[in-house]
Design a protein around this motif. Structure first.
Motif, short mmCIF file in Angstrom:
data_model
loop_
_atom_site.label_atom_id
_atom_site.label_comp_id
_atom_site.label_asym_id
_atom_site.label_seq_id
_atom_site.Cartn_x
_atom_site.Cartn_y
_atom_site.Cartn_z
N LEU A 144 48.56 31.13 36.72
CA LEU A 144 48.57 32.38 37.48
C LEU A 144 47.39 32.44 38.45
CD1 LEU A 144 49.56 34.96 34.72
CD2 LEU A 144 50.99 34.13 36.62
N ALA A 145 46.23 31.99 38.00
CA ALA A 145 45.05 32.01 38.88
C ALA A 145 45.25 31.08 40.07
CB ALA A 145 43.80 31.61 38.09
N TRP A 146 45.92 29.97 39.86
CA TRP A 146 46.18 29.03 40.94
C TRP A 146 47.21 29.62 41.93
CZ3 TRP A 146 44.18 24.80 42.97
CH2 TRP A 146 44.95 24.04 43.85
N ASP A 147 48.30 30.17 41.39
CA ASP A 147 49.38 30.70 42.23
C ASP A 147 49.04 32.03 42.89
OD1 ASP A 147 50.91 28.49 41.57
OD2 ASP A 147 52.03 29.53 39.99
N PHE A 148 48.23 32.84 42.22
CA PHE A 148 47.89 34.18 42.70
C PHE A 148 46.38 34.38 42.58
CE2 PHE A 148 52.03 34.21 40.55
CZ PHE A 148 52.87 34.59 41.60
N PRO A 149 45.59 33.81 43.47
CA PRO A 149 44.13 33.82 43.31
C PRO A 149 43.49 35.20 43.29
CG PRO A 149 44.80 32.61 45.30
CD PRO A 149 46.04 33.07 44.64
N THR A 150 44.14 36.22 43.81
CA THR A 150 43.54 37.56 43.80
C THR A 150 44.08 38.44 42.66
OG1 THR A 150 45.19 38.43 45.35
CG2 THR A 150 43.15 37.50 46.29
N LEU A 151 44.97 37.91 41.85
CA LEU A 151 45.56 38.66 40.75
C LEU A 151 44.56 38.80 39.60
CD1 LEU A 151 48.08 39.99 39.43
CD2 LEU A 151 48.70 37.69 38.64
N PRO A 152 44.16 40.02 39.24
CA PRO A 152 43.23 40.19 38.11
C PRO A 152 43.91 39.81 36.79
CG PRO A 152 43.34 42.18 39.45
CD PRO A 152 44.45 41.29 39.90
N LEU A 153 43.17 39.08 35.95
CA LEU A 153 43.67 38.64 34.65
C LEU A 153 42.70 39.08 33.56
CD1 LEU A 153 44.50 34.93 35.57
CD2 LEU A 153 46.09 36.86 35.57
N ILE A 154 43.26 39.66 32.50
CA ILE A 154 42.49 40.03 31.32
C ILE A 154 43.09 39.27 30.14
CG2 ILE A 154 41.86 41.87 29.71
CD1 ILE A 154 42.11 43.86 32.02
N MET A 155 42.25 38.52 29.43
CA MET A 155 42.73 37.82 28.25
C MET A 155 42.25 38.54 27.00
SD MET A 155 42.57 33.84 27.12
CE MET A 155 43.81 33.40 28.32
N LEU A 156 43.21 38.88 26.13
CA LEU A 156 42.92 39.43 24.81
C LEU A 156 43.35 38.37 23.82
CD1 LEU A 156 44.67 42.93 25.17
CD2 LEU A 156 42.38 42.28 25.85
N THR A 157 42.44 37.95 22.95
CA THR A 157 42.81 36.84 22.08
C THR A 157 41.98 36.76 20.82
OG1 THR A 157 43.31 34.47 22.10
CG2 THR A 157 41.28 35.17 23.23
N ARG A 158 42.50 36.03 19.88
CA ARG A 158 41.77 35.65 18.67
C ARG A 158 41.49 34.14 18.70
NH1 ARG A 158 45.60 39.38 16.35
NH2 ARG A 158 44.48 41.18 15.54
N GLN A 182 39.14 37.47 34.63
CA GLN A 182 38.04 38.38 34.94
C GLN A 182 37.44 39.01 33.69
OE1 GLN A 182 40.93 38.20 36.88
NE2 GLN A 182 39.68 36.97 38.26
N ARG A 183 38.24 39.15 32.64
CA ARG A 183 37.75 39.68 31.37
C ARG A 183 38.33 38.85 30.24
NH1 ARG A 183 35.48 42.08 34.79
NH2 ARG A 183 35.03 44.29 34.96
N TYR A 184 37.49 38.54 29.25
CA TYR A 184 37.89 37.81 28.05
C TYR A 184 37.45 38.69 26.89
CZ TYR A 184 38.18 34.00 24.62
OH TYR A 184 38.50 33.20 23.55
N LEU A 185 38.41 39.27 26.19
CA LEU A 185 38.11 40.21 25.11
C LEU A 185 38.70 39.70 23.80
CD1 LEU A 185 39.08 43.45 27.08
CD2 LEU A 185 36.79 42.50 26.77
N GLU A 186 37.88 39.67 22.76
CA GLU A 186 38.37 39.22 21.47
C GLU A 186 39.10 40.35 20.76
OE1 GLU A 186 35.57 37.02 19.07
OE2 GLU A 186 34.51 36.36 20.88
N LYS A 187 40.28 40.01 20.23
CA LYS A 187 41.07 40.96 19.47
C LYS A 187 40.40 41.24 18.14
CE LYS A 187 45.83 40.24 20.98
NZ LYS A 187 47.12 39.71 20.54
N PRO A 188 40.57 42.41 17.61
CA PRO A 188 41.31 43.54 18.16
C PRO A 188 40.50 44.27 19.22
CG PRO A 188 40.40 44.14 16.03
CD PRO A 188 40.04 42.70 16.26
N VAL A 189 41.20 44.76 20.23
CA VAL A 189 40.58 45.52 21.32
C VAL A 189 41.12 46.94 21.24
CG1 VAL A 189 40.36 45.72 23.81
CG2 VAL A 189 40.39 43.46 22.75
N ALA A 190 40.21 47.90 21.21
CA ALA A 190 40.63 49.31 21.19
C ALA A 190 41.38 49.62 22.49
CB ALA A 190 39.41 50.22 21.05
N THR A 191 42.42 50.42 22.39
CA THR A 191 43.23 50.71 23.57
C THR A 191 42.42 51.41 24.66
OG1 THR A 191 44.07 52.72 22.51
CG2 THR A 191 45.45 50.74 22.36
N ASP A 192 41.44 52.25 24.28
CA ASP A 192 40.64 52.90 25.32
C ASP A 192 39.79 51.88 26.07
OD1 ASP A 192 39.11 52.65 22.94
OD2 ASP A 192 37.76 54.26 23.56
#
Length: 129
Positions: free
Chosen positions: A68-82, A105-115
């Motif tokens: 996605l970053a290659w195909d859409f360089p301005t598309l913001p991406l947030i990764m939520l993961t374990r 742009q953001r790498y967040l470890e699960k669990p992530v609060a919805t707020d």
């Protein structure tokens, strides 16, 4: 508001995150595989993508982020993961989350609060916050 693509194979997590994003006015498309996400991204051009790194028991979310970053360089991406639960100490030490290793742009470890997720989405989207 924005069109959000949410990619997660944990249905309860995806439903909760989608509900939180919809509650603040975003339109959310939920898919559970990298293949589905690629089709949607190429067809609907979302404003932002929230994706899980570990899809279907493998690292396909990481590959999806790179694609996605290659195909859409301005598309913001947030990764939520374990993923850090599955990476070795050496692999975690070699991660470059602010450079080329993972183009999100953001790498967040699960669990992530919805707020927290709503906050991060709103701050990555263009326009006033």
């Amino acid at each position: 508001m924005a069109n959000i693509l949410l990619v997660d194979d944990e249905s309860k997590v995806a439903a909760g995150n989608a509900a939180a994003l919809e509650a603040v006015g975003h339109s959310v498309t939920v898919v559970s595989t990298a293949a589905e996400a690629a089709l949607i991204a190429n067809g609907e051009a979302p404003d932002l993508v929230v994706l899980e790194g570990m899809l279907q028991g493998a690292y396909s979310g990481f590959e999806l982020a790179k694609s996605l970053a290659w195909d859409f360089p301005t598309l913001p991406l947030i990764m939520l993961t374990r993923a850090d639960e599955h990476l070795s100490v050496q692999e975690r030490a070699e991660q470059d989350r602010d450079g080329g290793w993972l183009p999100v742009q953001r790498y967040l470890e699960k669990p992530v609060a919805t707020d927290v997720l709503v906050y991060e989405v709103d701050h990555l989207l263009p326009g006033p916050h």
